[in-house]
Design a protein around this motif. Structure first.
Motif, PDB file in Angstrom:
ATOM      1  N   VAL A 333     -38.382  28.018  82.374  1.00  0.00           N
ATOM      2  CA  VAL A 333     -37.774  26.708  82.700  1.00  0.00           C
ATOM      3  C   VAL A 333     -38.202  26.273  84.111  1.00  0.00           C
ATOM      4  O   VAL A 333     -38.575  25.120  84.328  1.00  0.00           O
ATOM      5  CB  VAL A 333     -36.232  26.766  82.579  1.00  0.00           C
ATOM      6  CG1 VAL A 333     -35.602  25.453  83.022  1.00  0.00           C
ATOM      7  CG2 VAL A 333     -35.809  27.085  81.154  1.00  0.00           C
ATOM      8  N   PHE A 334     -38.171  27.190  85.062  1.00  0.00           N
ATOM      9  CA  PHE A 334     -38.592  26.839  86.431  1.00  0.00           C
ATOM     10  C   PHE A 334     -40.055  26.384  86.451  1.00  0.00           C
ATOM     11  O   PHE A 334     -40.412  25.430  87.142  1.00  0.00           O
ATOM     12  CB  PHE A 334     -38.405  28.026  87.382  1.00  0.00           C
ATOM     13  CG  PHE A 334     -36.965  28.260  87.756  1.00  0.00           C
ATOM     14  CD1 PHE A 334     -36.200  27.241  88.309  1.00  0.00           C
ATOM     15  CD2 PHE A 334     -36.367  29.504  87.568  1.00  0.00           C
ATOM     16  CE1 PHE A 334     -34.865  27.446  88.655  1.00  0.00           C
ATOM     17  CE2 PHE A 334     -35.036  29.721  87.908  1.00  0.00           C
ATOM     18  CZ  PHE A 334     -34.289  28.689  88.453  1.00  0.00           C
ATOM     19  N   GLN A 335     -40.865  27.086  85.694  1.00  0.00           N
ATOM     20  CA  GLN A 335     -42.286  26.738  85.629  1.00  0.00           C
ATOM     21  C   GLN A 335     -42.453  25.313  85.090  1.00  0.00           C
ATOM     22  O   GLN A 335     -43.235  24.529  85.592  1.00  0.00           O
ATOM     23  CB  GLN A 335     -42.958  27.756  84.687  1.00  0.00           C
ATOM     24  CG  GLN A 335     -44.449  27.894  84.850  1.00  0.00           C
ATOM     25  CD  GLN A 335     -44.849  28.414  86.206  1.00  0.00           C
ATOM     26  OE1 GLN A 335     -44.179  29.242  86.782  1.00  0.00           O
ATOM     27  NE2 GLN A 335     -45.940  27.874  86.739  1.00  0.00           N
ATOM     28  N   GLU A 336     -41.645  25.015  84.075  1.00  0.00           N
ATOM     29  CA  GLU A 336     -41.693  23.698  83.448  1.00  0.00           C
ATOM     30  C   GLU A 336     -41.202  22.614  84.426  1.00  0.00           C
ATOM     31  O   GLU A 336     -41.747  21.501  84.478  1.00  0.00           O
ATOM     32  CB  GLU A 336     -40.833  23.744  82.167  1.00  0.00           C
ATOM     33  CG  GLU A 336     -40.741  22.483  81.382  1.00  0.00           C
ATOM     34  CD  GLU A 336     -42.088  21.936  80.923  1.00  0.00           C
ATOM     35  OE1 GLU A 336     -42.121  20.750  80.588  1.00  0.00           O
ATOM     36  OE2 GLU A 336     -43.100  22.684  80.926  1.00  0.00           O
ATOM     37  N   ILE A 337     -40.181  22.950  85.221  1.00  0.00           N
ATOM     38  CA  ILE A 337     -39.680  21.995  86.231  1.00  0.00           C
ATOM     39  C   ILE A 337     -40.800  21.719  87.246  1.00  0.00           C
ATOM     40  O   ILE A 337     -41.072  20.572  87.598  1.00  0.00           O
ATOM     41  CB  ILE A 337     -38.413  22.550  86.932  1.00  0.00           C
ATOM     42  CG1 ILE A 337     -37.261  22.643  85.923  1.00  0.00           C
ATOM     43  CG2 ILE A 337     -38.014  21.674  88.130  1.00  0.00           C
ATOM     44  CD1 ILE A 337     -36.036  23.403  86.436  1.00  0.00           C
ATOM     45  N   GLY A 338     -41.466  22.787  87.678  1.00  0.00           N
ATOM     46  CA  GLY A 338     -42.579  22.637  88.625  1.00  0.00           C
ATOM     47  C   GLY A 338     -43.668  21.743  88.057  1.00  0.00           C
ATOM     48  O   GLY A 338     -44.182  20.847  88.740  1.00  0.00           O
ATOM     49  N   ARG A 339     -43.990  21.985  86.783  1.00  0.00           N
ATOM     50  CA  ARG A 339     -45.057  21.193  86.151  1.00  0.00           C
ATOM     51  C   ARG A 339     -44.682  19.707  86.127  1.00  0.00           C
ATOM     52  O   ARG A 339     -45.494  18.840  86.427  1.00  0.00           O
ATOM     53  CB  ARG A 339     -45.279  21.715  84.721  1.00  0.00           C
ATOM     54  CG  ARG A 339     -46.551  21.179  84.055  1.00  0.00           C
ATOM     55  CD  ARG A 339     -46.582  21.470  82.581  1.00  0.00           C
ATOM     56  NE  ARG A 339     -45.455  20.913  81.841  1.00  0.00           N
ATOM     57  CZ  ARG A 339     -45.271  19.620  81.558  1.00  0.00           C
ATOM     58  NH1 ARG A 339     -46.142  18.720  81.978  1.00  0.00           N
ATOM     59  NH2 ARG A 339     -44.215  19.210  80.894  1.00  0.00           N
TER      60      ARG A 339
END
Ligand SMILES: Nc1ncnc2c1ncn2[C@@H]1O[C@H](COP(=O)(O)OP(=O)(O)OP(=O)(O)O)[C@@H](O)[C@H]1O
Ligand SMILES: [Mg+2]
Length: 349
Positions: A333-339
């Motif tokens: 989820v964090f990775q997706e937020i960053g993206r």
């Protein structure tokens, strides 16, 4: 009845103490209206809490009140737009952040909702996507970034500039790295503002794509100080699904809008708990807070972060989840937020 021209003429004698010019000439009198013997003057200021407010109000009352045909003077305050404020009071460039492309403050109206957890893990997510990232712990009351990243060293200085510490690919600065980490700081407004100014000006951040700023909870002095020092700072707002948390977040959104900040997205933290990967999610703190707020405000919901034991353990042990368990659900989820942050910014260039 006194004429508007005469009132404006009288106001020529009221000078801005810092700029040494008349309020009329610098455009701070945004309106004069006259009704019979009552005059209303609208004065534009940077904020309602401007230290000049009472001084200028009494000067205006004196100057206009002395005119024949004037029985009462009312001074109303209007808040200047960011552009007006920057035109009149240009900020000297902050040396330390000259080479920083974007600022991203992580905020919330409420304490304990996971701002620091989100700030740390989103900073790491951006770094994993190839960005150069710094992390400034602006929670001067209770700096917790050093603990979450397991940093125990103190900061060094070179030629009067503070050098950030490097860990997990991030450049990190926290007041918790300058004094005993258990010290409780009690700062007053002007000191807070100066302290945060120094953390931007006197830290050699170097070239960064993002400086992520972990704000303390609420709408107090630190949030205002960052908004004033970095008018282009983007804001990531953290909330939990509960109704009670939403009220505080709404207030906080209101403050950032007032100071002209762009809220780039919402993150709903502690959204649900998955006892096993295939189980039904348990919504411990209620349901739908982030979505509701997003619909209400038009601010996109960038992610819902589950409650994960490893996330808390990571925070306590100094190894953040993005490092200890990059494949875990919350890390994804964090990775997706960053993206999405990168995508939104790329679209806005
Ligand atoms: N999704 C999550 N799952 C499990 N634990 C979490 C989660 N998010 C945060 N925590 C834990 O909750 C606690 C509070 O989180 P954190 O310190 O990030 O909140 P905060 O909003 O920064 O608090 P403060 O207002 O004190 O600055 C920490 O112990 C953290 O590890
Ligand atoms: Mg915090």
């Amino acid at each position: 009845m006194v004429e508007e021209r005469v009132v404006r003429q009288a106001l020529q004698s009221v000078l801005h103490p810092k700029l040494g010019k008349s309020l009329i000439d610098i455009g701070l009198i945004s309106d004069v209206s006259i009704q019979g013997e009552s005059v209303k003057v609208t004065l534009a200021l940077k904020s309602y809490r401007s230290p000049l407010r009472s001084f200028l109000t009494s000067q205006i009352e004196k100057a206009v009140g002395a005119l024949p045909g004037v029985a009462s003077v009312q001074v109303e305050i209007a808040i200047m737009s960011r552009e007006e404020s920057e035109r009149l009071f240009p900020h000297p460039p902050l040396k330390g952040v000259e080479k920083v492309t974007r600022f991203l403050a992580v905020a919330s109206g409420k304490g304990g909702v996971g701002k620091t957890t989100v700030a740390v893990n989103v900073a790491l997510a951006l770094a994993r996507q190839g960005c150069k990232v710094g992390l400034l712990d602006a929670d001067i009351y209770g700096p917790s970034v050093p603990m979450m990243l397991g940093v125990t060293e103190t900061l060094d200085q070179v030629n009067g500039m503070i050098l950030p510490l490097e860990k997990y690919g991030l450049r990190i600065v926290s007041l918790g790295m300058t004094a005993g980490q258990n010290d409780a700081f009690i700062w007053r407004g002007p000191l807070v503002s100066k302290m945060l100014h120094n953390l931007l000006d006197q830290v050699q951040w170097g070239e960064l794509d993002y400086l992520v700023i972990d704000l303390p909870p609420g709408t107090g002095d630190p949030s205002i100080a960052i908004a004033q020092a970095l008018p282009h700072c983007l804001v990531l707002m953290v909330t939990t699904p509960q109704e009670v948390a939403l009220a505080d977040v709404r207030r906080s959104i209101g403050l950032f809008h007032k100071t002209g900040q762009t809220i780039i997205g919402l993150v709903e933290n502690m959204s649900y708990f998955l006892p096993t990967p295939s189980a039904q999610p348990i919504e411990i703190f209620g349901h739908g807070g982030g979505e509701k707020l997003s619909q209400e405000t038009g601010i996109p919901l960038l992610g819902r972060v589950p409650i994960e034991l490893e996330l808390r353990q990571g925070g306590d042990s100094g190894i953040p989840l993005m490092v200890s368990a990059p494949e875990s659900l919350a890390a994804v989820v964090f990775q997706e937020i960053g993206r999405q942050i990168l995508e939104i910014n790329a679209a806005s260039v």
